[in-house]
Design a protein around this motif. Structure first.
Motif, PDB file in Angstrom:
ATOM      1  N   ASN A 104      -6.978  -8.746  -3.226  1.00  0.00           N
ATOM      2  CA  ASN A 104      -5.701  -8.398  -2.600  1.00  0.00           C
ATOM      3  C   ASN A 104      -5.902  -7.604  -1.309  1.00  0.00           C
ATOM      4  O   ASN A 104      -5.028  -6.834  -0.905  1.00  0.00           O
ATOM      5  CB  ASN A 104      -4.815  -7.614  -3.577  1.00  0.00           C
ATOM      6  N   GLU A 105      -7.053  -7.802  -0.652  1.00  0.00           N
ATOM      7  CA  GLU A 105      -7.349  -7.128   0.611  1.00  0.00           C
ATOM      8  C   GLU A 105      -7.744  -8.183   1.651  1.00  0.00           C
ATOM      9  O   GLU A 105      -8.918  -8.355   1.977  1.00  0.00           O
ATOM     10  CB  GLU A 105      -8.446  -6.086   0.405  1.00  0.00           C
ATOM     11  N   ARG A 155      -7.092  -7.096  -7.243  1.00  0.00           N
ATOM     12  CA  ARG A 155      -8.274  -6.409  -6.729  1.00  0.00           C
ATOM     13  C   ARG A 155      -9.564  -6.966  -7.345  1.00  0.00           C
ATOM     14  O   ARG A 155     -10.527  -7.249  -6.640  1.00  0.00           O
ATOM     15  CB  ARG A 155      -8.158  -4.903  -7.036  1.00  0.00           C
ATOM     16  N   ASP A 195      -9.009  -3.614   2.760  1.00  0.00           N
ATOM     17  CA  ASP A 195      -7.685  -3.045   2.992  1.00  0.00           C
ATOM     18  C   ASP A 195      -7.547  -1.783   2.142  1.00  0.00           C
ATOM     19  O   ASP A 195      -8.074  -1.721   1.020  1.00  0.00           O
ATOM     20  CB  ASP A 195      -6.569  -4.014   2.601  1.00  0.00           C
ATOM     21  N   HIS A 197      -4.518   1.220   0.743  1.00  0.00           N
ATOM     22  CA  HIS A 197      -3.079   1.221   0.504  1.00  0.00           C
ATOM     23  C   HIS A 197      -2.356   1.857   1.691  1.00  0.00           C
ATOM     24  O   HIS A 197      -2.931   2.621   2.474  1.00  0.00           O
ATOM     25  CB  HIS A 197      -2.725   1.862  -0.833  1.00  0.00           C
ATOM     26  N   VAL A 198      -1.095   1.518   1.819  1.00  0.00           N
ATOM     27  CA  VAL A 198      -0.341   1.860   3.030  1.00  0.00           C
ATOM     28  C   VAL A 198       0.198   3.287   3.000  1.00  0.00           C
ATOM     29  O   VAL A 198       0.897   3.696   3.934  1.00  0.00           O
ATOM     30  CB  VAL A 198       0.829   0.873   3.238  1.00  0.00           C
ATOM     31  N   TYR A 199      -0.143   4.072   1.981  1.00  0.00           N
ATOM     32  CA  TYR A 199       0.403   5.419   1.849  1.00  0.00           C
ATOM     33  C   TYR A 199      -0.549   6.508   2.325  1.00  0.00           C
ATOM     34  O   TYR A 199      -0.264   7.697   2.161  1.00  0.00           O
ATOM     35  CB  TYR A 199       0.839   5.664   0.401  1.00  0.00           C
ATOM     36  N   TYR A 200      -1.679   6.111   2.919  1.00  0.00           N
ATOM     37  CA  TYR A 200      -2.532   7.105   3.565  1.00  0.00           C
ATOM     38  C   TYR A 200      -1.910   7.500   4.909  1.00  0.00           C
ATOM     39  O   TYR A 200      -1.422   6.647   5.655  1.00  0.00           O
ATOM     40  CB  TYR A 200      -3.929   6.546   3.809  1.00  0.00           C
ATOM     41  N   GLY A 279      -5.036  -0.412   6.889  1.00  0.00           N
ATOM     42  CA  GLY A 279      -4.032   0.361   6.184  1.00  0.00           C
ATOM     43  C   GLY A 279      -2.616  -0.104   6.452  1.00  0.00           C
ATOM     44  O   GLY A 279      -2.279  -1.270   6.257  1.00  0.00           O
ATOM     45  N   SER A 326      -3.061  11.568   1.839  1.00  0.00           N
ATOM     46  CA  SER A 326      -2.257  10.619   1.067  1.00  0.00           C
ATOM     47  C   SER A 326      -0.901  11.239   0.735  1.00  0.00           C
ATOM     48  O   SER A 326      -0.566  11.461  -0.422  1.00  0.00           O
ATOM     49  CB  SER A 326      -2.996  10.216  -0.215  1.00  0.00           C
ATOM     50  N   ASN A 352       8.526   4.929  -3.541  1.00  0.00           N
ATOM     51  CA  ASN A 352       7.623   3.841  -3.155  1.00  0.00           C
ATOM     52  C   ASN A 352       8.109   2.520  -3.716  1.00  0.00           C
ATOM     53  O   ASN A 352       8.808   2.478  -4.735  1.00  0.00           O
ATOM     54  CB  ASN A 352       6.200   4.103  -3.656  1.00  0.00           C
ATOM     55  N   ASN A 354       6.530  -0.923  -5.112  1.00  0.00           N
ATOM     56  CA  ASN A 354       5.321  -1.604  -5.576  1.00  0.00           C
ATOM     57  C   ASN A 354       5.502  -3.111  -5.496  1.00  0.00           C
ATOM     58  O   ASN A 354       6.553  -3.639  -5.860  1.00  0.00           O
ATOM     59  CB  ASN A 354       4.993  -1.200  -7.016  1.00  0.00           C
TER      60      ASN A 354
END
Length: 491
Positions: A104-105, A155, A195, A197-200, A279, A326, A352, A354
């Motif tokens: 998934n990256e 993943r 990839d 996660h987009v929350y960094y 990211g 994060s 968030n 998901n």
């Protein structure tokens, strides 16, 4: 394809490569031209993240026997999907690049397809770049190391093992393929393409970490030898280039040593290894802008390796980069007034969304991830809700036959009346819908007071009248027509 006359400015410099100072023709990146190169050679058949092995295999096999790439099958995955290696150039500097070891990256895999298009082109004013790479480097690409995970957008591989924790034991067939490829190639440089996660976020700022970078540690003490030092210099050069595209949007990934991880092991094997993590970037859910950044920084890094010009950067510049934090969420609501159990209080809420994959598409399910004092947190969408109070949503009493019976305008009218959910008489074959409503077939949603872990479906009201709606984690200003694309699903 349109032609680009000059991709790089050519200047004569004195640079150090492998400890030897020498004059050479050095290509200095022109950021606009790099971007134009991406637009010219972007692979048009891949436009979203959830492509599958069957989508990229033809893009690999069509290059077999072309005379530009040497294409070999390194092995097969657990579920018998071929894993390929493409080689470009015959130079002395061996570079190995592998992508999508986590299924998934996929961002770097897209960029590699674009890069293949660039490398096999000619007659566009950029052949000097290709000749430099051919003469000075041997490039070994392994796109989509985990095709089984990619096909279901997860993943891990089909053995439920994280390939990036298999460098030590080699328990997976895909992990052994990468280990054996490294033993055969004996690379001098490595690019571990992922990839994150987009929350960094970049510490202390609302900026997402659009690209995370790392020169992985080769031992527990995280010491810096010549190999890791060179990787740090390459990384510092990447950061310098990225600041022209996403200023303040780059940070280092965690450099804690992991004896199981491939990047750490490659570094310990004497391979100058760089980790690139794709990211988040606001308004880029399919990561197409980040794909462009991958193309640019990978191509530029290969050129700098070919000519040795990465030696101009300092280890100190790498060390000065911040580590990622994060504290980012999809939505952050500040100072929400809540009345519950005869108590009135004010809280911040982080929310968030998901993702859940269905075939080549996905839907989201929201959850409230934190409640309380979140002054140091940030959101892709933020709202200071001073003067607004939490209001539970209502379920519209009339049952609709089908979700298609509700227009966007009707949905907005319902929201403005305080209805956040509608019931359907029929479960549609395609449960995806793009309405800013909770649509359910049997089980009604819970719209009570904001609890940790609960789905985010409620209103922010003033004097009892809805002003904002939060529907499945999307924040909507009810005074305007929404511009966001909703990825909702019939419950």
């Amino acid at each position: 394809m349109k032609h680009i006359i000059h991709l790089f400015t050519i200047v004569l410099v004195s640079a150090a490569c492998n400890g030897v100072g020498q004059s050479r023709i050095t290509y200095v990146p022109d950021t606009a031209m790099l971007g134009n190169a991406f637009e010219t050679y972007r692979e048009p058949t891949i436009a979203t993240r959830r492509f599958k092995h069957a989508d990229i295999e033809p893009l690999i096999l069509k290059r077999k026997g072309s005379g530009v790439f040497d294409v070999v099958q390194l092995g097969i995955s657990v579920l018998k999907k071929p894993i390929y290696q493409l080689k470009y150039g015959d130079g002395p500097k061996r570079v190995m690049l592998w992508s999508q070891m986590h299924g998934n990256e996929p961002t770097a895999t897209m960029a590699l397809m674009d890069l293949f298009n660039f490398l096999e082109a000619s007659g566009d004013g950029m052949d000097s770049i290709r000749n430099l790479l051919k003469e000075q480097t041997s490039l070994y690409f392994i796109p989509m190391l985990n095709p089984d995970g990619a096909d279901v957008y997860t993943r891990r591989n089909a053995m439920d093992i994280d390939l990036n924790r298999d460098a030590r034991s080699g328990a997976t067939v895909e992990g052994r393929i990468l280990i054996n490829a490294a033993k055969t190639v004996q690379p001098d440089y490595g690019f571990n393409l992922h990839d994150m996660h987009v929350y960094y976020n970049v510490p202390g700022t609302p900026a997402p970490v659009t690209i995370g970078l790392l020169a992985p540690a080769y031992n527990k003490e995280r010491e810096v030898n010549d190999v890791r030092g060179d990787a740090m210099k390459i990384t510092a050069g990447i950061n310098k280039l990225l600041q022209g595209y996403v200023p303040g949007g780059v940070a280092k990934y965690d450099d804690t040593y992991s004896p199981r991880a491939f990047g750490d092991n490659f570094q310990s094997w004497g391979v100058r290894t760089v980790l690139i993590e794709s990211g988040g970037y606001k308004g880029d859910p399919e990561k197409q802008f980040i794909r462009k950044l991958n193309f640019i920084i990978i191509l530029n890094s290969l050129i700098e390796i070919a000519q040795g010009s990465y030696a101009q950067y300092d280890v100190e510049a790498y060390e000065a980069m911040p580590f990622s934090d994060s504290k980012l969420s999809d939505v952050l609501l500040r100072h929400v007034s809540v009345a519950r159990d005869s108590m009135d209080y004010t809280v911040d809420l982080s929310i968030n969304r998901n993702e859940y994959t269905v075939g080549s598409d996905y839907y989201v399910q929201s959850r409230i991830t934190d409640v309380g004092d979140l002054a140091e947190n940030f959101g892709y969408a933020e709202l200071d809700a001073v003067g607004l109070h939490f209001m539970a949503g209502k379920i519209y009493p009339t049952v609709f036959d089908h979700v298609d019976d509700i227009s966007l305008e009707r949905a907005l009218a319902l929201l403005r009346e305080g209805y956040c959910a509608v019931q359907l008489a029929q479960m549609p074959d395609n449960r995806h819908h793009g309405l800013p409503l909770v649509a359910f077939y049997q089980q009604a949603p819970n719209t009570a007071s904001p609890h940790l872990g609960r789905a985010a479906n409620f209103f922010l009201a003033r004097d009892g009248k809805p002003v904002y709606a939060v529907i499945n984690g999307y924040l909507l200003d009810l005074s305007t027509m929404p511009q966001e694309i909703f990825k909702n699903y019939v419950q």
